[in-house]
Design an enzyme around this catalytic site. Structure first.
Site, short mmCIF file in Angstrom:
data_model
loop_
_atom_site.label_atom_id
_atom_site.label_comp_id
_atom_site.label_asym_id
_atom_site.label_seq_id
_atom_site.Cartn_x
_atom_site.Cartn_y
_atom_site.Cartn_z
N ASP A 52 0.83 -1.20 0.00
CA ASP A 52 0.00 0.00 0.00
C ASP A 52 0.87 1.25 0.00
O ASP A 52 0.35 2.38 -0.08
CB ASP A 52 -0.99 0.00 1.16
CG ASP A 52 -0.33 -0.07 2.53
OD1 ASP A 52 0.91 -0.14 2.60
OD2 ASP A 52 -1.07 -0.06 3.54
N SER A 53 2.17 1.05 0.03
CA SER A 53 3.12 2.15 -0.19
C SER A 53 2.91 2.80 -1.55
O SER A 53 3.42 3.89 -1.81
CB SER A 53 4.56 1.65 -0.07
OG SER A 53 4.78 0.50 -0.88
N ASP A 95 -0.68 -6.22 0.12
CA ASP A 95 -1.08 -5.57 1.36
C ASP A 95 -2.59 -5.47 1.48
O ASP A 95 -3.28 -5.20 0.49
CB ASP A 95 -0.50 -4.15 1.42
CG ASP A 95 0.80 -4.08 2.18
OD1 ASP A 95 1.07 -4.98 3.00
OD2 ASP A 95 1.56 -3.12 1.96
N LYS A 125 -0.68 -9.36 3.44
CA LYS A 125 0.07 -8.81 4.58
C LYS A 125 -0.81 -7.80 5.30
O LYS A 125 -1.46 -6.98 4.66
CB LYS A 125 1.36 -8.15 4.14
CG LYS A 125 2.18 -7.55 5.30
CD LYS A 125 3.54 -7.05 4.84
CE LYS A 125 3.46 -5.76 4.07
NZ LYS A 125 2.96 -4.63 4.93
N GLU A 127 -0.96 -5.17 8.97
CA GLU A 127 -0.18 -4.52 10.01
C GLU A 127 -0.87 -4.68 11.37
O GLU A 127 -2.09 -4.67 11.45
CB GLU A 127 -0.02 -3.03 9.70
CG GLU A 127 0.70 -2.75 8.39
CD GLU A 127 0.76 -1.26 8.08
OE1 GLU A 127 0.41 -0.45 8.97
OE2 GLU A 127 1.18 -0.91 6.96
N GLU A 194 9.64 -3.56 10.73
CA GLU A 194 9.97 -2.27 10.12
C GLU A 194 10.47 -1.27 11.15
O GLU A 194 9.83 -1.03 12.18
CB GLU A 194 8.76 -1.68 9.39
CG GLU A 194 9.08 -0.34 8.73
CD GLU A 194 8.02 0.15 7.76
OE1 GLU A 194 8.19 1.26 7.21
OE2 GLU A 194 7.04 -0.58 7.53
#
Length: 305
Positions: A52-53, A95, A125, A127, A194
């Site tokens: 999602d970056s 993501d 993925k 978070e 991270e």
């Protein structure tokens, strides 16, 4: 005897575990479209993350928060098609966007299934720490592998007060270690660490059976991941401390496009070598063509529908 090398083995979740056990480092990068996917696959990466970056690297946002699930599915499908043009070796992870898994486990399962069914991802993925254990269990039970992500979690940027290193004091370091163990117990097959101290990443990596993938977490993780735009040097104004620029493509792109603009302005491009020719083209004077057009009936170009 054939001189061709044997096809490279596809990297799945079991191969990633084997790589950790064998001490083989895992190389992962992001990709957001088919062209980038084809290039990084040819370079030999083990895994590709549709991050999602893309909200920051592609869309121009200040954070990852505006990225939607539909956009993640769209970009993941593009990357899958790009990987398919190569040897298909790289493991593809997508993501889960902000808001696609936080509200309920049911919504999370549906979102994960979309990323696999429509986006072509092999895993998702998400978070967060132990608080997402039940969500992870539900997604895994539904048949979708989950990669965890702790430490600096960009979707929580407002809660964290910015993009700052996490786990620098003993209490926060212990919480990160507890979260890592909880995510492994919940069924995560790998874990992104991270922006945490290298020493903490070494401890976490040594205490988990699943692979750790570091970004700004030092050299002791089982693998590394970087944003493709960062490692290529596409934006000279943005280089985090943990990023090594392996290329200067930003300057190369500016130079190439600048050369193109210069040749167009100077009427040097296109030249004869970049033009098509035909000796049999029938030339019709413009005046004659205009006269013939005036003689045609009004409905010659087609009646309105």
């Amino acid at each position: 005897m054939s001189s061709h090398p044997p096809p490279r083995k596809h990297v799945n979740i079991h191969e990633l575990r084997r790589m950790k056990e064998a001490g083989e480092r895992i190389a992962m990068v992001t990709a957001y479209d088919a062209t980038a996917a084809r290039l990084v696959a040819a370079a030999g990466v083990d895994a590709v993350l549709v991050g999602d970056s893309l909200g920051m690297a592609v869309q121009g946002h200040e954070s990852t928060l505006p990225v939607t699930l539909d956009q993640m599915v769209y970009h993941s499908a593009m990357v899958r098609r790009g990987l398919a043009r190569g040897d298909g070796r790289a493991h593809l992870v997508a993501d889960m966007s902000f808001g696609s898994y936080q509200a309920s486990a049911d919504e999370a399962v549906k979102a994960a299934m979309r990323l696999v069914a429509e986006g072509g991802a092999e895993a998702v993925k998400l978070e967060g720490g132990a608080e997402f254990g039940d969500v992870i269990r539900r997604i895994v039970r539904a048949g979708v592998p989950v990669m965890g992500h702790i430490g600096l979690t960009p979707q929580s940027v407002h809660k964290m007060g910015g993009y700052v290193v996490q786990g620098k004091d003993s209490e926060k370091a212990q919480q990160i270690l507890r979260d890592a163990r909880a995510l492994e117990a919940a069924g995560c097959y790998a874990l992104v660490l991270e922006c945490i101290p290298s020493e903490l990443a070494r401890i976490v990596t040594s205490q988990l059976r699943i692979p750790t993938i570091g970004i700004g977490a030092g050299p002791h993780c089982d693998g590394q991941v970087l944003v493709l735009n960062d490692l290529l040097g596409l934006d000279a104004s943005f280089t985090p401390k943990f990023v090594k620029r392996f290329g200067e493509l930003g300057a190369a792109v500016e130079g190439a496009v600048g050369a193109y603009v210069g040749e167009v302005k100077a009427r040097a491009f296109p030249d004869d070598a970049h033009s098509f020719h035909s000796a049999s083209v029938r030339l019709v004077p413009v005046e004659r063509h205009a006269e013939e057009a005036e003689e045609e009936p009004p409905d010659a170009i087609g009646a309105p529908i």
